[in-house]
Design an enzyme around this catalytic site. Sequence first.
Site, PDB file in Angstrom:
ATOM      1  N   ARG A  52       0.878  -1.227   0.075  1.00 37.15           N
ATOM      2  CA  ARG A  52       0.040   0.002  -0.016  1.00 37.15           C
ATOM      3  C   ARG A  52       0.894   1.354  -0.006  1.00 37.15           C
ATOM      4  O   ARG A  52       0.203   2.348  -0.321  1.00 37.15           O
ATOM      5  CB  ARG A  52      -0.937  -0.192   1.392  1.00 37.15           C
ATOM      6  CG  ARG A  52      -2.155  -0.873   1.033  1.00 37.15           C
ATOM      7  CD  ARG A  52      -3.034  -1.480   2.143  1.00 37.15           C
ATOM      8  NE  ARG A  52      -2.264  -2.317   3.216  1.00 37.15           N
ATOM      9  CZ  ARG A  52      -2.531  -2.531   4.297  1.00 37.15           C
ATOM     10  NH1 ARG A  52      -3.050  -1.704   5.035  1.00 37.15           N
ATOM     11  NH2 ARG A  52      -2.074  -3.472   5.159  1.00 37.15           N
ATOM     12  N   GLU A 107       1.874  -6.565  13.358  1.00 35.73           N
ATOM     13  CA  GLU A 107       0.827  -6.695  14.141  1.00 35.73           C
ATOM     14  C   GLU A 107       0.333  -8.325  13.749  1.00 35.73           C
ATOM     15  O   GLU A 107      -0.144  -8.918  14.919  1.00 35.73           O
ATOM     16  CB  GLU A 107      -0.239  -5.849  13.974  1.00 35.73           C
ATOM     17  CG  GLU A 107      -1.443  -5.843  14.919  1.00 35.73           C
ATOM     18  CD  GLU A 107      -2.610  -4.872  14.738  1.00 35.73           C
ATOM     19  OE1 GLU A 107      -2.775  -4.228  13.715  1.00 35.73           O
ATOM     20  OE2 GLU A 107      -3.603  -4.853  15.297  1.00 35.73           O
TER      21      GLU A 107
HETATM   22  O1  LIG Z   1       3.721  -1.453  11.761  1.00 32.88           O
HETATM   23  P1  LIG Z   1       3.712  -2.635  11.509  1.00 32.88           P
HETATM   24  O2  LIG Z   1       3.010  -3.596  12.546  1.00 32.88           O
HETATM   25  O3  LIG Z   1       4.793  -3.222  10.966  1.00 32.88           O
HETATM   26  O4  LIG Z   1       2.670  -2.864  10.493  1.00 32.88           O
HETATM   27  C1  LIG Z   1       2.350  -1.884   9.279  1.00 32.88           C
HETATM   28  C2  LIG Z   1       2.275  -2.505   8.084  1.00 32.88           C
HETATM   29  O5  LIG Z   1       1.317  -3.492   7.952  1.00 32.88           O
HETATM   30  C3  LIG Z   1       0.714  -3.259   6.726  1.00 32.88           C
HETATM   31  O6  LIG Z   1       1.232  -3.967   5.545  1.00 32.88           O
HETATM   32  P2  LIG Z   1       1.257  -5.369   5.035  1.00 32.88           P
HETATM   33  O7  LIG Z   1       2.471  -6.213   5.624  1.00 32.88           O
HETATM   34  O8  LIG Z   1      -0.314  -5.767   5.687  1.00 32.88           O
HETATM   35  O9  LIG Z   1       1.329  -5.309   3.557  1.00 32.88           O
HETATM   36  P3  LIG Z   1       0.514  -5.013   2.457  1.00 32.88           P
HETATM   37  O10 LIG Z   1       0.443  -3.352   2.409  1.00 32.88           O
HETATM   38  O11 LIG Z   1       1.028  -5.648   1.367  1.00 32.88           O
HETATM   39  O12 LIG Z   1      -1.110  -5.349   2.674  1.00 32.88           O
HETATM   40  C4  LIG Z   1       0.779  -1.747   6.320  1.00 32.88           C
HETATM   41  O13 LIG Z   1       0.761  -1.436   5.056  1.00 32.88           O
HETATM   42  C5  LIG Z   1       2.202  -1.534   6.952  1.00 32.88           C
HETATM   43  O14 LIG Z   1       3.276  -1.669   6.042  1.00 32.88           O
HETATM   44  N1  LIG Z   2      -4.470  -2.991  11.810  1.00 40.60           N
HETATM   45  C1  LIG Z   2      -4.083  -2.780  10.746  1.00 40.60           C
HETATM   46  N2  LIG Z   2      -4.831  -2.088   9.687  1.00 40.60           N
HETATM   47  C2  LIG Z   2      -4.185  -1.845   8.306  1.00 40.60           C
HETATM   48  N3  LIG Z   2      -2.800  -2.325   8.360  1.00 40.60           N
HETATM   49  C3  LIG Z   2      -2.065  -2.561   9.446  1.00 40.60           C
HETATM   50  N4  LIG Z   2      -0.703  -2.985   9.495  1.00 40.60           N
HETATM   51  C4  LIG Z   2      -0.673  -3.619  10.468  1.00 40.60           C
HETATM   52  N5  LIG Z   2      -1.751  -3.474  11.403  1.00 40.60           N
HETATM   53  C5  LIG Z   2      -2.740  -2.963  10.600  1.00 40.60           C
END
Ligand SMILES: O=P(O)(O)OC[C@H]1O[C@H](OP(=O)(O)OP(=O)(O)O)[C@H](O)[C@@H]1O
Ligand SMILES: Nc1ncnc2[nH]cnc12
Length: 201
Positions: free
Chosen positions: A89, A126
């Site tokens: 994202r 998370e």
């Molecule tokens: O602070 P954190 O606990 O590390 O979480 C934050 C990350 O989690 C999500 O990415 P995700 O890994 O779900 O990837 P995506 O964008 O491919 O869905 C979000 O876009 C951040 O990059």
């Molecule tokens: N709760 C949440 N929603 C969207 N992106 C995340 N990345 C980690 N935690 C998330």
Amino acid sequence: MPDAVVVEGNGTAVTETHSTAARGDSGPETARLVASRVLDVPDFPKPGVLFKDLMPLFADGAAFREVIDGIVAHHGRDSFDAVVGIEARGFVVAAAIAYATGVGVVPVRKAGKLPRPAYSASYALEYGEATLEVHEDAFTAGHRVLVVDDVLATGGTAAATLDLVERAGGTVTGFTVLMELAFLGGRERLAPRPVHALLTV
Ligand SMILES: O=P(O)(O)OC[C@H]1O[C@H](OP(=O)(O)OP(=O)(O)O)[C@H](O)[C@@H]1O
Ligand SMILES: Nc1ncnc2[nH]cnc12
């Protein structure tokens, strides 16, 4: 406006939250704008996680442009030579900033996606664990880098990315997220690096 609106989409109940006292590092108006275009999705991708879906913000051209312009204004358009977006994202945000300012984008990708030699960093987030990578030749020495993502939660993803950028020779001059989940402590984890979050919940 009510505090929470339940929207039924594709058979899934989602809750849209409109905070009346929205706060963020670019002021309450920007925070309210972001808050009004986030959908809360319970139990995604795992039971117990309240997923913050920013797709409605990306899909609203006027709101998205306002947010991108606000990020550029906060950092100053001449304060960075490249923008890093974190898969997936973060790519959306990074590409828009790059286009608006005329700098290039460097993608930080999930493991195994980059075709040439890359630095790797593994981390917990998370709802799981992952590895991120950046090409070893992504930056030249002294390259000033703005790092962007949609959400800051535990900070695992961001900490790994900032480390990768510096291993690859970049100098991180700014870090912005559209939304910060303060209760998960990402900002404290990244301290003393400054975090710029448009919306803090
Ligand atoms: O602070 P954190 O606990 O590390 O979480 C934050 C990350 O989690 C999500 O990415 P995700 O890994 O779900 O990837 P995506 O964008 O491919 O869905 C979000 O876009 C951040 O990059
Ligand atoms: N709760 C949440 N929603 C969207 N992106 C995340 N990345 C980690 N935690 C998330």
